[in-house]
Design a protein around this motif. Structure first.
Motif, PDB file in Angstrom:
ATOM      1  N   VAL A  35     -53.140 -73.467 -20.150  1.00 50.37           N
ATOM      2  CA  VAL A  35     -52.817 -72.330 -18.763  1.00 50.37           C
ATOM      3  C   VAL A  35     -51.378 -71.255 -19.180  1.00 50.37           C
ATOM      4  N   GLY A  36     -51.630 -71.428 -20.211  1.00 46.62           N
ATOM      5  CA  GLY A  36     -49.799 -70.903 -21.180  1.00 46.62           C
ATOM      6  C   GLY A  36     -49.949 -69.120 -20.371  1.00 46.62           C
ATOM      7  N   GLU A  37     -50.569 -69.151 -20.135  1.00 50.93           N
ATOM      8  CA  GLU A  37     -50.164 -67.128 -19.824  1.00 50.93           C
ATOM      9  C   GLU A  37     -50.135 -67.254 -18.192  1.00 50.93           C
ATOM     10  N   SER A  38     -49.970 -68.392 -17.836  1.00 48.06           N
ATOM     11  CA  SER A  38     -49.890 -68.269 -16.168  1.00 48.06           C
ATOM     12  C   SER A  38     -48.748 -68.517 -15.686  1.00 48.06           C
ATOM     13  N   ARG A  39     -47.829 -67.670 -15.142  1.00 52.46           N
ATOM     14  CA  ARG A  39     -46.529 -67.848 -14.485  1.00 52.46           C
ATOM     15  C   ARG A  39     -46.202 -68.449 -14.027  1.00 52.46           C
ATOM     16  N   LEU A  40     -47.357 -69.154 -13.515  1.00 55.36           N
ATOM     17  CA  LEU A  40     -46.367 -70.330 -12.122  1.00 55.36           C
ATOM     18  C   LEU A  40     -46.974 -71.977 -12.908  1.00 55.36           C
ATOM     19  N   TRP A  41     -47.260 -71.464 -14.092  1.00 56.11           N
ATOM     20  CA  TRP A  41     -46.509 -72.493 -15.386  1.00 56.11           C
ATOM     21  C   TRP A  41     -45.744 -72.427 -16.558  1.00 56.11           C
ATOM     22  N   LYS A  42     -45.233 -71.736 -15.993  1.00 54.16           N
ATOM     23  CA  LYS A  42     -43.618 -71.781 -16.189  1.00 54.16           C
ATOM     24  C   LYS A  42     -42.712 -72.861 -16.820  1.00 54.16           C
ATOM     25  N   ASN A  43     -42.502 -73.131 -18.226  1.00 57.69           N
ATOM     26  CA  ASN A  43     -42.205 -73.797 -19.181  1.00 57.69           C
ATOM     27  C   ASN A  43     -42.550 -75.189 -18.986  1.00 57.69           C
ATOM     28  N   GLY A  44     -43.881 -75.013 -18.535  1.00 54.66           N
ATOM     29  CA  GLY A  44     -44.815 -76.469 -18.635  1.00 54.66           C
ATOM     30  C   GLY A  44     -45.070 -77.124 -17.094  1.00 54.66           C
ATOM     31  N   MET A  45     -44.414 -76.580 -15.946  1.00 54.36           N
ATOM     32  CA  MET A  45     -44.146 -77.457 -14.678  1.00 54.36           C
ATOM     33  C   MET A  45     -44.985 -76.603 -14.092  1.00 54.36           C
ATOM     34  N   HIS A  46     -45.633 -76.781 -12.423  1.00 52.51           N
ATOM     35  CA  HIS A  46     -46.464 -75.976 -11.788  1.00 52.51           C
ATOM     36  C   HIS A  46     -45.768 -77.295 -10.634  1.00 52.51           C
ATOM     37  N   TYR A  47     -45.275 -76.046  -9.651  1.00 48.69           N
ATOM     38  CA  TYR A  47     -45.407 -77.673  -8.709  1.00 48.69           C
ATOM     39  C   TYR A  47     -44.305 -78.684  -8.599  1.00 48.69           C
ATOM     40  N   HIS A  49     -46.649 -80.479 -10.797  1.00 46.48           N
ATOM     41  CA  HIS A  49     -47.831 -81.086 -12.000  1.00 46.48           C
ATOM     42  C   HIS A  49     -46.838 -80.942 -12.823  1.00 46.48           C
ATOM     43  N   TRP A  50     -46.739 -81.372 -14.466  1.00 46.61           N
ATOM     44  CA  TRP A  50     -46.341 -81.057 -15.633  1.00 46.61           C
ATOM     45  C   TRP A  50     -47.630 -81.289 -16.620  1.00 46.61           C
ATOM     46  N   ALA A  51     -47.917 -79.930 -17.389  1.00 48.91           N
ATOM     47  CA  ALA A  51     -48.553 -79.776 -18.503  1.00 48.91           C
ATOM     48  C   ALA A  51     -48.439 -81.066 -19.391  1.00 48.91           C
ATOM     49  N   GLY A  52     -49.853 -81.225 -19.918  1.00 46.51           N
ATOM     50  CA  GLY A  52     -49.754 -82.150 -21.117  1.00 46.51           C
ATOM     51  C   GLY A  52     -50.722 -83.210 -20.665  1.00 46.51           C
ATOM     52  N   GLN A  53     -50.778 -83.122 -19.697  1.00 47.02           N
ATOM     53  CA  GLN A  53     -51.308 -84.704 -19.002  1.00 47.02           C
ATOM     54  C   GLN A  53     -53.228 -84.452 -18.566  1.00 47.02           C
TER      55      GLN A  53
END
Length: 81
Positions: A35-47, A49-53
């Motif tokens: 999801v790295g190309e999504s501006r919504l997941w900037k810095n590994g967080m989306h609302y 929700h944290w990436a890597g999970q």
């Protein structure tokens, strides 16, 4: 599951959180998505929700449908450790 995709453990996925490694990946229903190309997941967080999970359980109540994942590349399969 899709053939040919590499399998990653939850600990390997956890490193792809946008902080420890440059990749920003999340797992959903056994697949790992970049999801790295999504501006919504900037810095590994989306609302909240944290990436890597594995977000399968958390996303049951999401305001969007599963089709949102069609925008992202599948990069692996989540191993059942």
């Amino acid at each position: 599951m899709e053939e040919g995709l590499p399998a990653y453990s939850k600990s390997q996925l956890a490193l792809r959180n946008g902080q420890d490694k440059p990749q920003i990946w999340i797992a959903y229903r056994g697949y790992i998505y970049d999801v790295g190309e999504s501006r919504l997941w900037k810095n590994g967080m989306h609302y909240e929700h944290w990436a890597g999970q594995d977000l399968t359980e958390e996303l049951r109540e999401a305001p969007h449908s599963d089709t949102v994942f069609s925008k992202f590349q599948r990069v692996g399969i989540l191993k059942n450790d």
